[in-house]
Design a protein around this motif. Sequence first.
Motif, short mmCIF file in Angstrom:
data_model
loop_
_atom_site.label_atom_id
_atom_site.label_comp_id
_atom_site.label_asym_id
_atom_site.label_seq_id
_atom_site.Cartn_x
_atom_site.Cartn_y
_atom_site.Cartn_z
N HIS A 191 45.59 63.70 -4.26
CA HIS A 191 44.20 63.24 -4.21
C HIS A 191 44.00 61.84 -4.77
O HIS A 191 43.28 61.02 -4.19
CB HIS A 191 43.32 64.26 -4.97
N GLU A 242 42.14 58.59 -3.07
CA GLU A 242 41.04 57.86 -3.71
C GLU A 242 41.37 56.37 -3.79
O GLU A 242 40.51 55.52 -3.53
CB GLU A 242 40.80 58.40 -5.13
N ILE A 294 42.16 63.46 3.37
CA ILE A 294 43.23 64.14 2.64
C ILE A 294 43.39 65.52 3.29
O ILE A 294 42.40 66.26 3.43
CB ILE A 294 42.94 64.20 1.12
N LEU A 352 42.46 69.68 0.12
CA LEU A 352 41.75 69.26 -1.10
C LEU A 352 42.43 69.75 -2.38
O LEU A 352 42.14 69.28 -3.47
CB LEU A 352 40.30 69.77 -1.06
N SER A 388 45.43 69.26 -3.20
CA SER A 388 46.56 68.40 -3.58
C SER A 388 46.21 67.60 -4.83
O SER A 388 45.84 66.43 -4.76
CB SER A 388 46.90 67.41 -2.46
N GLY A 389 46.32 68.23 -5.97
CA GLY A 389 45.98 67.56 -7.24
C GLY A 389 47.18 66.90 -7.86
O GLY A 389 48.12 66.50 -7.17
N SER A 427 42.01 59.84 -11.88
CA SER A 427 40.84 59.86 -10.99
C SER A 427 40.19 58.48 -11.00
O SER A 427 40.42 57.66 -11.91
CB SER A 427 39.84 60.89 -11.50
N VAL A 478 37.31 61.57 1.94
CA VAL A 478 37.19 61.16 0.54
C VAL A 478 35.92 60.32 0.38
O VAL A 478 35.70 59.38 1.15
CB VAL A 478 38.43 60.33 0.10
#
Length: 336
Positions: free
Chosen positions: A95, A99, A112, A115, A117-118, A149, A316
Amino acid sequence: MPVLTPTRPRARLPLADAAFQRVCHVVPAVEWATMADDVEAIWRLKRQRNAVILAHNYMTPEIFHGVADITGDSLALARQAASVDADVIVLAGVHFMAETAKLLNPDKTVLIPDLRSGCSLAESITAEDVQALKQAHPGVPVVAYVNTSAAVKAESDICCTSGNAEEVVRSLGVERLIMIPDQYLAANIAAKTGVEVITHPGACEVHERFTPRDIEQIRLDHPGVTVLAHPECPPPVVQAADYAGSTADMVEYVAGIEPGAQPATVALITECSMSDNVAQLYPGVAFVRPCNLCPHMKRNTLGSIRRSLETMTHEVALRPETAARALAAVQRMLEV
Ligand code: 13P
Ligand code: SF4
């Protein structure tokens, strides 16, 4: 007499057939047969949507070599995202990478595929944590690893990746700084530069699992092996390796091995797919694969990428005020 059932001729898949040539050293033909349909569809959808796929080095080979247009480490993806000529960017990665691509391309559609996929590093820290660090250490510059982030980047002075962390730190010309959120990258850079680094207890769940004992065992099992470790590994692991660098630095290192000088064996102390992708490019090099899997990167599949292009999800979006401040930190990094 046995009855022979005529096999139906397979539909022509010219784009997938061409892609197979790029993965044939690491993906067996029988496995490719189950993927070819999706690969063909993705190439067609990219044309229809005027889309490009940016893929991180940790994507599996059928994505990395089979459908991606631009590949690389976090730094290369950020740099290339800044000059993409397409209406749509699909980020096959995690993610925070999507971003970053959106920050650099506010007018493009950035997708992406999943969602979920952290990243354990990005999730370890909030904007409030950074504000608290700044209050505790007034005037000390904040370097944010790109694995954060947009809200965290917005609280920072400059970003860095594992490929340029040393240059970014040196460019600031200070004796003390805050480097978040990876405690191990921070310690490894502090050891290299001599700068005092205040950090945060974040870690990459993939790289923190490697131990010096793993490297000892690799050396016992493969005499003469060259060990390359990612700087997100704990310092004792980096110290036990022959070389430490970002995923792009690892590729460059392998590319520099004299062909045929002697059979070279390399161990990449990083995520699993990395060795597969590099092995496709350098079939003369033997790879030891002491890999750990990143579950977030592995949310990207041919199926999720195809769906993403079919349905134009997941888009995004960033809050304009946060985006402006986060972009300043990313751009400052790109200028170093
Ligand atoms: P690099 O590709 O920048 O070395 O980063 C590795 C990583 O873990 C990205 O999530
Ligand atoms: Fe995050 Fe580590 Fe996965 Fe990279 S490999 S996305 S740093 S958890």
